[in-house]
Design a protein around this motif. Structure first.
Motif, PDB file in Angstrom:
ATOM      1  N   ILE A  50      66.978  34.098 -56.148  1.00 22.27           N
ATOM      2  CA  ILE A  50      67.910  35.304 -56.420  1.00 22.27           C
ATOM      3  C   ILE A  50      68.498  35.023 -57.701  1.00 22.27           C
ATOM      4  CG2 ILE A  50      70.172  36.377 -55.715  1.00 22.27           C
ATOM      5  CD1 ILE A  50      69.463  35.515 -52.898  1.00 22.27           C
ATOM      6  N   GLY A  51      68.692  35.848 -58.762  1.00 26.36           N
ATOM      7  CA  GLY A  51      69.475  35.697 -59.965  1.00 26.36           C
ATOM      8  C   GLY A  51      70.707  35.375 -59.835  1.00 26.36           C
ATOM      9  N   ALA A  52      71.220  34.668 -60.616  1.00 23.47           N
ATOM     10  CA  ALA A  52      72.776  34.446 -60.531  1.00 23.47           C
ATOM     11  C   ALA A  52      73.587  35.494 -60.921  1.00 23.47           C
ATOM     12  CB  ALA A  52      73.092  33.023 -61.504  1.00 23.47           C
ATOM     13  N   ALA A  53      72.986  36.332 -61.977  1.00 28.02           N
ATOM     14  CA  ALA A  53      74.020  37.490 -62.430  1.00 28.02           C
ATOM     15  C   ALA A  53      73.567  38.649 -61.464  1.00 28.02           C
ATOM     16  CB  ALA A  53      73.983  37.406 -63.843  1.00 28.02           C
ATOM     17  N   LEU A  54      72.755  38.638 -60.754  1.00 29.00           N
ATOM     18  CA  LEU A  54      72.165  39.990 -60.143  1.00 29.00           C
ATOM     19  C   LEU A  54      73.537  40.712 -59.163  1.00 29.00           C
ATOM     20  CD1 LEU A  54      69.814  41.690 -59.218  1.00 29.00           C
ATOM     21  CD2 LEU A  54      69.447  40.540 -57.406  1.00 29.00           C
ATOM     22  N   PRO A  55      73.698  41.742 -59.325  1.00 29.53           N
ATOM     23  CA  PRO A  55      74.705  42.213 -58.676  1.00 29.53           C
ATOM     24  C   PRO A  55      74.556  42.326 -57.051  1.00 29.53           C
ATOM     25  CG  PRO A  55      74.402  43.638 -60.309  1.00 29.53           C
ATOM     26  CD  PRO A  55      73.305  42.681 -60.304  1.00 29.53           C
ATOM     27  N   ALA A  56      75.617  41.708 -56.114  1.00 28.88           N
ATOM     28  CA  ALA A  56      75.346  41.619 -54.820  1.00 28.88           C
ATOM     29  C   ALA A  56      74.860  42.726 -54.045  1.00 28.88           C
ATOM     30  CB  ALA A  56      76.755  41.039 -54.243  1.00 28.88           C
ATOM     31  N   ILE A  57      75.328  43.920 -54.564  1.00 29.74           N
ATOM     32  CA  ILE A  57      74.760  45.226 -53.789  1.00 29.74           C
ATOM     33  C   ILE A  57      73.312  45.305 -53.881  1.00 29.74           C
ATOM     34  CG2 ILE A  57      74.696  46.852 -55.522  1.00 29.74           C
ATOM     35  CD1 ILE A  57      76.211  48.589 -53.503  1.00 29.74           C
ATOM     36  N   LYS A  58      72.454  44.609 -54.883  1.00 30.47           N
ATOM     37  CA  LYS A  58      71.041  44.606 -54.842  1.00 30.47           C
ATOM     38  C   LYS A  58      70.475  43.686 -53.878  1.00 30.47           C
ATOM     39  CE  LYS A  58      70.687  46.706 -59.454  1.00 30.47           C
ATOM     40  NZ  LYS A  58      70.181  46.899 -60.790  1.00 30.47           N
ATOM     41  N   VAL A  59      71.296  42.782 -53.755  1.00 29.96           N
ATOM     42  CA  VAL A  59      70.778  41.926 -52.870  1.00 29.96           C
ATOM     43  C   VAL A  59      70.657  42.148 -51.405  1.00 29.96           C
ATOM     44  CG1 VAL A  59      70.983  39.214 -51.938  1.00 29.96           C
ATOM     45  CG2 VAL A  59      71.430  39.754 -54.382  1.00 29.96           C
ATOM     46  N   THR A  60      71.998  42.816 -51.030  1.00 32.58           N
ATOM     47  CA  THR A  60      72.129  43.126 -49.752  1.00 32.58           C
ATOM     48  C   THR A  60      71.272  44.452 -49.348  1.00 32.58           C
ATOM     49  OG1 THR A  60      74.085  44.480 -50.293  1.00 32.58           O
ATOM     50  CG2 THR A  60      74.388  42.172 -49.545  1.00 32.58           C
ATOM     51  N   GLY A  61      71.009  45.188 -50.404  1.00 34.52           N
ATOM     52  CA  GLY A  61      70.095  46.238 -50.174  1.00 34.52           C
ATOM     53  C   GLY A  61      68.819  46.042 -49.980  1.00 34.52           C
ATOM     54  N   ASN A  62      68.220  44.773 -50.042  1.00 36.38           N
ATOM     55  CA  ASN A  62      66.811  44.433 -49.962  1.00 36.38           C
ATOM     56  C   ASN A  62      66.252  44.118 -48.616  1.00 36.38           C
ATOM     57  OD1 ASN A  62      64.581  42.665 -50.100  1.00 36.38           O
ATOM     58  ND2 ASN A  62      64.553  43.083 -52.345  1.00 36.38           N
ATOM     59  N   GLN A  63      65.614  45.060 -47.994  1.00 38.60           N
ATOM     60  CA  GLN A  63      65.431  45.001 -46.689  1.00 38.60           C
ATOM     61  C   GLN A  63      64.603  43.886 -46.201  1.00 38.60           C
ATOM     62  OE1 GLN A  63      64.100  48.789 -45.008  1.00 38.60           O
ATOM     63  NE2 GLN A  63      65.925  49.618 -45.480  1.00 38.60           N
ATOM     64  N   ALA A  64      63.704  43.458 -46.998  1.00 42.04           N
ATOM     65  CA  ALA A  64      62.916  42.281 -46.871  1.00 42.04           C
ATOM     66  C   ALA A  64      63.447  41.188 -46.658  1.00 42.04           C
ATOM     67  CB  ALA A  64      61.590  42.329 -47.735  1.00 42.04           C
ATOM     68  N   LEU A  65      64.540  40.790 -47.741  1.00 42.60           N
ATOM     69  CA  LEU A  65      65.310  39.704 -47.748  1.00 42.60           C
ATOM     70  C   LEU A  65      66.134  39.473 -46.363  1.00 42.60           C
ATOM     71  CD1 LEU A  65      66.067  37.087 -49.428  1.00 42.60           C
ATOM     72  CD2 LEU A  65      67.835  38.546 -50.206  1.00 42.60           C
ATOM     73  N   GLN A  66      66.605  40.872 -46.078  1.00 38.92           N
ATOM     74  CA  GLN A  66      67.512  40.803 -44.753  1.00 38.92           C
ATOM     75  C   GLN A  66      66.785  40.292 -43.637  1.00 38.92           C
ATOM     76  OE1 GLN A  66      69.449  44.767 -44.134  1.00 38.92           O
ATOM     77  NE2 GLN A  66      69.866  45.107 -46.353  1.00 38.92           N
ATOM     78  N   ARG A  67      65.429  40.969 -43.491  1.00 39.42           N
ATOM     79  CA  ARG A  67      64.629  40.208 -42.349  1.00 39.42           C
ATOM     80  C   ARG A  67      64.476  38.846 -42.293  1.00 39.42           C
ATOM     81  NH1 ARG A  67      62.025  45.079 -43.588  1.00 39.42           N
ATOM     82  NH2 ARG A  67      60.471  44.303 -44.666  1.00 39.42           N
ATOM     83  N   LEU A  68      64.078  38.415 -43.700  1.00 41.12           N
ATOM     84  CA  LEU A  68      63.754  36.629 -43.753  1.00 41.12           C
ATOM     85  C   LEU A  68      65.055  36.014 -43.623  1.00 41.12           C
ATOM     86  CD1 LEU A  68      61.199  37.049 -46.560  1.00 41.12           C
ATOM     87  CD2 LEU A  68      60.860  36.037 -44.285  1.00 41.12           C
ATOM     88  N   TRP A  69      66.198  36.146 -44.310  1.00 38.69           N
ATOM     89  CA  TRP A  69      67.236  35.508 -44.444  1.00 38.69           C
ATOM     90  C   TRP A  69      68.526  36.427 -44.137  1.00 38.69           C
ATOM     91  CZ3 TRP A  69      66.974  30.267 -44.795  1.00 38.69           C
ATOM     92  CH2 TRP A  69      65.757  29.828 -45.407  1.00 38.69           C
ATOM     93  N   PRO A  70      68.730  36.888 -42.786  1.00 38.17           N
ATOM     94  CA  PRO A  70      69.848  37.917 -42.418  1.00 38.17           C
ATOM     95  C   PRO A  70      71.117  37.201 -42.682  1.00 38.17           C
ATOM     96  CG  PRO A  70      68.752  37.093 -40.589  1.00 38.17           C
ATOM     97  CD  PRO A  70      67.791  36.652 -41.796  1.00 38.17           C
ATOM     98  N   GLY A  71      71.433  35.801 -42.308  1.00 35.44           N
ATOM     99  CA  GLY A  71      72.591  35.085 -42.613  1.00 35.44           C
ATOM    100  C   GLY A  71      73.142  35.147 -44.014  1.00 35.44           C
TER     101      GLY A  71
END
Length: 289
Positions: free
Chosen positions: A68-89
């Motif tokens: 995860i890039g250090a300057a990537l907006p949080a909303i682009k991280v939380t909106g990634n469904q694949a990442l949600q499945r792998l690392w929900p916490g």
């Protein structure tokens, strides 16, 4: 104040090396801009990292690891469904960084580097075993997240260094994580206590590895190694969960402040730990091979 907007990491590192001090790095600015309203906190040079592609990328790999890039907006991280499945916490913790408007600017790197004892993302990243890629003109180093924040508002970053990305390890089957916190208000407030758990099961009832990290109950977020000793290799039962709760409460070193007393923080940390463990266990059981 001089404002600079580099387009590459190499350019940013050169600017950081040559800039007139004091220098501040701008990622999202949700913490920095309010601080700069005070004359004493205004830098001579402000380097905006938002236009550097390398700091704004999110990549997932077949083994479940992620960058995860250090300057990537949080909303682009939380909106990634694949990442949600792998690392929900981890995603849950990032989703707690203020309102949706704030998350359109706020970044994971900024949340770490601000160094708040109550930062929501830090316990989740520590529990996950995440590492930070930190770069300078001289080279780069990988630092575990639990070693980045050294005291409230202070980090291990040296002069001329930039936090570039956060790296999550591979995600095996029968594993999951969760992050829970409690705040005085339902949303958009600072945590009174936060608990993150990352669990790997050997089978449906035996723990292979369990890492628990706490936030807002000590000067910095930290892992609780006693929990790993209690749980690793053992069968999950009510007695184990009770020992987990006791270990969490014994590890707390909170303060009294306007948001809660030390006694209250210690108590709710134990409650959150049990809830987070049960939630993580259910998620891990759902990720069978």
């Amino acid at each position: 104040m001089e404002y600079r907007q580099p387009l590459t990491l190499a350019e940013a590192l050169r600017l950081l090396r040559d800039a007139v001090a004091p220098v501040r790095l701008l990622a999202g600015g949700t913490d920095l801009i309010p601080l700069m309203r005070e004359v004493s906190s205004r830098p001579a040079t402000l380097i905006d990292l938002k236009s550097i592609a390398e700091l704004s990328e999110l990549s997932l790999h077949a083994d479940g690891s992620a960058v995860i890039g250090a300057a990537l907006p949080a909303i682009k991280v939380t909106g990634n469904q694949a990442l949600q499945r792998l690392w929900p916490g981890v995603v849950e913790s990032i989703a707690m960084m203020g309102s949706r408007q704030i998350q359109s600017r706020a970044t994971l790197g900024g949340n770490i580097c601000h160094g708040s004892p109550a930062a929501d993302t830090v316990p989740a990243l520590i529990a996950a075993g995440a590492r930070c890629r930190i770069c300078s003109i001289q080279g780069e180093r990988m630092v575990p997240v639990n070693e980045v924040i050294t005291s409230p508002g202070k980090t291990c970053l040296r002069q001329g260094e930039i936090l570039v990305s956060v790296h999550l390890p591979p995600r095996p089957p029968r594993s999951a994580d969760a992050y829970l916190r409690i705040t005085p208000r339902q949303k958009m407030d600072v945590a009174v206590a936060g608990v993150a758990i990352n669990l790997i099961l050997a089978d449906d009832s035996v723990v292979e590895r369990c890492t628990v990290a706490l936030g807002a109950v000590a000067p910095v977020a930290f892992a609780v190694p006693e929990v790993s000793e209690i749980m690793t290799g053992n069968v999950i039962d009510e007695a184990m969960v009770a020992r987990l709760q006791r270990a969490i409460r014994q590890a707390c070193r909170p303060i009294d402040d306007l948001r809660g007393t030390a006694e209250y923080r210690t108590h709710v940390a134990g409650v959150l730990a049990v809830r987070a463990f049960k939630q993580t266990l259910q998620r891990a059981l759902e990720r069978k091979p």
